[in-house]
Scaffold this active site. Sequence first.
Site, PDB file in Angstrom:
ATOM      1  CG  HIS A  75      -0.272   0.110   2.524  1.00  0.00           C
ATOM      2  ND1 HIS A  75       0.297  -0.973   3.137  1.00  0.00           N
ATOM      3  CD2 HIS A  75      -0.046   1.153   3.332  1.00  0.00           C
ATOM      4  CE1 HIS A  75       0.833  -0.608   4.282  1.00  0.00           C
ATOM      5  NE2 HIS A  75       0.647   0.687   4.432  1.00  0.00           N
TER       6      HIS A  75
HETATM    7  C1  UD1 Z   1      -2.181   5.047   5.858  1.00  0.00           C
HETATM    8  C2  UD1 Z   1      -0.896   5.534   6.511  1.00  0.00           C
HETATM    9  C3  UD1 Z   1       0.174   4.454   6.434  1.00  0.00           C
HETATM   10  C4  UD1 Z   1      -0.342   3.140   6.979  1.00  0.00           C
HETATM   11  C5  UD1 Z   1      -1.644   2.745   6.304  1.00  0.00           C
HETATM   12  C6  UD1 Z   1      -2.200   1.519   6.973  1.00  0.00           C
HETATM   13  C7  UD1 Z   1      -0.425   7.931   6.368  1.00  0.00           C
HETATM   14  C8  UD1 Z   1       0.384   8.961   5.683  1.00  0.00           C
HETATM   15  N1  UD1 Z   1      -0.358   6.694   5.838  1.00  0.00           N
HETATM   16  O1  UD1 Z   1      -1.935   4.866   4.480  1.00  0.00           O
HETATM   17  O2  UD1 Z   1       1.287   4.862   7.206  1.00  0.00           O
HETATM   18  O3  UD1 Z   1       0.625   2.155   6.770  1.00  0.00           O
HETATM   19  O4  UD1 Z   1      -2.590   3.826   6.447  1.00  0.00           O
HETATM   20  O5  UD1 Z   1      -3.139   0.880   6.198  1.00  0.00           O
HETATM   21  O6  UD1 Z   1      -1.078   8.200   7.326  1.00  0.00           O
HETATM   22  N2  UD1 Z   1      -9.336   4.753   1.384  1.00  0.00           N
HETATM   23  C9  UD1 Z   1     -10.549   4.099   1.260  1.00  0.00           C
HETATM   24  N3  UD1 Z   1     -11.165   3.705   2.427  1.00  0.00           N
HETATM   25  C10 UD1 Z   1     -10.677   3.958   3.648  1.00  0.00           C
HETATM   26  C11 UD1 Z   1      -9.457   4.646   3.756  1.00  0.00           C
HETATM   27  C12 UD1 Z   1      -8.799   5.019   2.607  1.00  0.00           C
HETATM   28  O7  UD1 Z   1     -11.047   3.868   0.176  1.00  0.00           O
HETATM   29  O8  UD1 Z   1     -11.314   3.566   4.658  1.00  0.00           O
HETATM   30  C13 UD1 Z   1      -8.626   5.137   0.142  1.00  0.00           C
HETATM   31  C14 UD1 Z   1      -8.816   6.595  -0.219  1.00  0.00           C
HETATM   32  O9  UD1 Z   1      -8.917   6.681  -1.601  1.00  0.00           O
HETATM   33  C15 UD1 Z   1      -7.519   7.220   0.236  1.00  0.00           C
HETATM   34  C16 UD1 Z   1      -6.505   6.098   0.057  1.00  0.00           C
HETATM   35  O10 UD1 Z   1      -7.224   4.910   0.325  1.00  0.00           O
HETATM   36  O11 UD1 Z   1      -7.192   8.368  -0.495  1.00  0.00           O
HETATM   37  C17 UD1 Z   1      -5.319   6.202   0.993  1.00  0.00           C
HETATM   38  O12 UD1 Z   1      -5.778   6.272   2.353  1.00  0.00           O
HETATM   39  P1  UD1 Z   1      -4.936   7.071   3.469  1.00  0.00           P
HETATM   40  O13 UD1 Z   1      -5.573   6.900   4.773  1.00  0.00           O
HETATM   41  O14 UD1 Z   1      -4.707   8.480   3.024  1.00  0.00           O
HETATM   42  O15 UD1 Z   1      -3.516   6.408   3.426  1.00  0.00           O
HETATM   43  P2  UD1 Z   1      -3.112   4.864   3.432  1.00  0.00           P
HETATM   44  O16 UD1 Z   1      -2.509   4.562   2.122  1.00  0.00           O
HETATM   45  O17 UD1 Z   1      -4.265   4.065   3.919  1.00  0.00           O
HETATM   46  N1  UDP Z   2      -4.191  -6.478   8.142  1.00  0.00           N
HETATM   47  C1  UDP Z   2      -5.436  -7.109   8.113  1.00  0.00           C
HETATM   48  N2  UDP Z   2      -6.003  -7.386   6.912  1.00  0.00           N
HETATM   49  C2  UDP Z   2      -5.400  -7.097   5.726  1.00  0.00           C
HETATM   50  C3  UDP Z   2      -4.129  -6.461   5.753  1.00  0.00           C
HETATM   51  C4  UDP Z   2      -3.568  -6.164   6.989  1.00  0.00           C
HETATM   52  O1  UDP Z   2      -6.000  -7.413   9.160  1.00  0.00           O
HETATM   53  O2  UDP Z   2      -5.977  -7.392   4.675  1.00  0.00           O
HETATM   54  C5  UDP Z   2      -3.613  -6.148   9.448  1.00  0.00           C
HETATM   55  C6  UDP Z   2      -2.280  -6.836   9.712  1.00  0.00           C
HETATM   56  O3  UDP Z   2      -2.324  -7.329  11.011  1.00  0.00           O
HETATM   57  C7  UDP Z   2      -1.264  -5.725   9.571  1.00  0.00           C
HETATM   58  C8  UDP Z   2      -2.076  -4.525  10.024  1.00  0.00           C
HETATM   59  O4  UDP Z   2      -3.365  -4.762   9.479  1.00  0.00           O
HETATM   60  O5  UDP Z   2      -0.149  -5.878  10.389  1.00  0.00           O
HETATM   61  C9  UDP Z   2      -1.594  -3.163   9.583  1.00  0.00           C
HETATM   62  O6  UDP Z   2      -1.356  -3.244   8.257  1.00  0.00           O
HETATM   63  P1  UDP Z   2      -1.096  -2.110   7.227  1.00  0.00           P
HETATM   64  O7  UDP Z   2      -0.277  -2.792   6.226  1.00  0.00           O
HETATM   65  O8  UDP Z   2      -2.384  -1.524   6.824  1.00  0.00           O
HETATM   66  O9  UDP Z   2      -0.327  -0.943   7.985  1.00  0.00           O
HETATM   67  P2  UDP Z   2       1.198  -0.733   8.419  1.00  0.00           P
HETATM   68  O10 UDP Z   2       1.490  -1.725   9.482  1.00  0.00           O
HETATM   69  O11 UDP Z   2       2.065  -0.862   7.230  1.00  0.00           O
HETATM   70  O12 UDP Z   2       1.197   0.668   8.936  1.00  0.00           O
END
Ligand code: UD1
Ligand code: UDP
Length: 352
Positions: free
Chosen positions: A199
């Site tokens: 991601h």
């Molecule tokens: C965020 C965190 C990252 C973390 C990850 C865990 C920051 C900068 N990044 O990244 O460190 O590892 O979460 O998963 O805070 N979206 C949806 N549904 C949701 C949430 C997001 O569709 O419930 C989509 C939206 O289009 C959004 C994109 O995902 O723009 C990215 O979401 P965002 O929360 O900005 O960052 P992550 O990539 O999830």
């Molecule tokens: N995870 C989950 N389902 C998924 C992917 C991830 O339950 O499909 C859990 C998993 O335990 C992982 C945590 O979400 O360690 C956080 O994952 P993510 O990669 O979103 O965030 P990061 O740890 O990189 O910030």
Amino acid sequence: MLVSIVGTRPNLIKLAPIVRAARKDNLEHHIIHTGQHYDYELSQVFFEELELPPPDTYLKVGSGSDGYQIGETIHRVTKTLQRLKKPAFILVYGDTNATAGAALGARKCGFKVGHIESGIRTGDYLFPEEINRVISETCSDVLFAPTKSTYENVRSTGRAVLSGDCMFDTLLWAEPRLDQKLLSEFDLTPREYCLVTMHRGMNVDKPSILRRILKALEDTGEHFLFPVHPRTKKTLEKLQVPSSIQVTPPLGYFAFLSLMKYSKKVITDSGGAQKEAYAFGIPSVILLHVPVWQELVEVGWNLPVSNEPDKIRQAILEFWPRGKRPPIFGDGRAGDKILQTLHQEYDKLLSG
Ligand code: UD1
Ligand code: UDP
């Protein structure tokens, strides 16, 4: 009272041991959800599976640029905290925009703040998380470091405590609830598939890069299960996914860990998944050029390959660590240790 501010999937997993420890202490614990993650699969499912109480306050920040998310979080957290009727200690978790905004908002309102999962350093400020770590730590009075090396990174501040890792606490709590039978729902056989998660912007925002990574996976001849993060989904929809890559929506926590536990290898850019794979003794190929958990590279269980196709292919086919797995992430009682520290230093705020 204790106030926890969370906003994303990994924040919720780190929150769970604090909820349990606060319950044991009969401590009033208020949960603020910033709303950075809002899909059922990225938020509500964790409240259900991890037995978390529903958030007391939901701030609906949602998606947007880093500036929008951090700015809105500061604004909305500030308004919420200013309405609190009692003294409180604030906890923030990890390195997301929700974390940095919450820490800044709380600090600006004059609250004492604790940062959980402090001291990670990659040195790469192109990652938003690295900036979020430094902001969150700067705004915090206590830095709860999960491992020895993260503790060393922040020891000189005089505010660091080696607590162990809250995500590891949650994994140990979840282990009895994992179920190998789930594999049949996905038509998978133990150790005959690799689990993939991605991601990070550097891997998933450009179709050309994501296509290259998928091609490298396909070239190995292995089978892959790929639960797709919503950020990745946007790009993946523009691509043809090879048939050996089995795509699913994001999985619940128990399903994800169950499918990881019986996998052959984990291919990931997730900070959390790297730790979980180590705990289960599954080799991890890391799609990052600088690892989040340096210790895991040093003990030989994580191999960072960035998003370079040749390195990815080679690692999937040839990386078979066999060394020992020392207990890097503590003993599963980080939540208790954190609460103990807070009682020692801030009991008036907690019980006020
Ligand atoms: C965020 C965190 C990252 C973390 C990850 C865990 C920051 C900068 N990044 O990244 O460190 O590892 O979460 O998963 O805070 N979206 C949806 N549904 C949701 C949430 C997001 O569709 O419930 C989509 C939206 O289009 C959004 C994109 O995902 O723009 C990215 O979401 P965002 O929360 O900005 O960052 P992550 O990539 O999830
Ligand atoms: N995870 C989950 N389902 C998924 C992917 C991830 O339950 O499909 C859990 C998993 O335990 C992982 C945590 O979400 O360690 C956080 O994952 P993510 O990669 O979103 O965030 P990061 O740890 O990189 O910030």
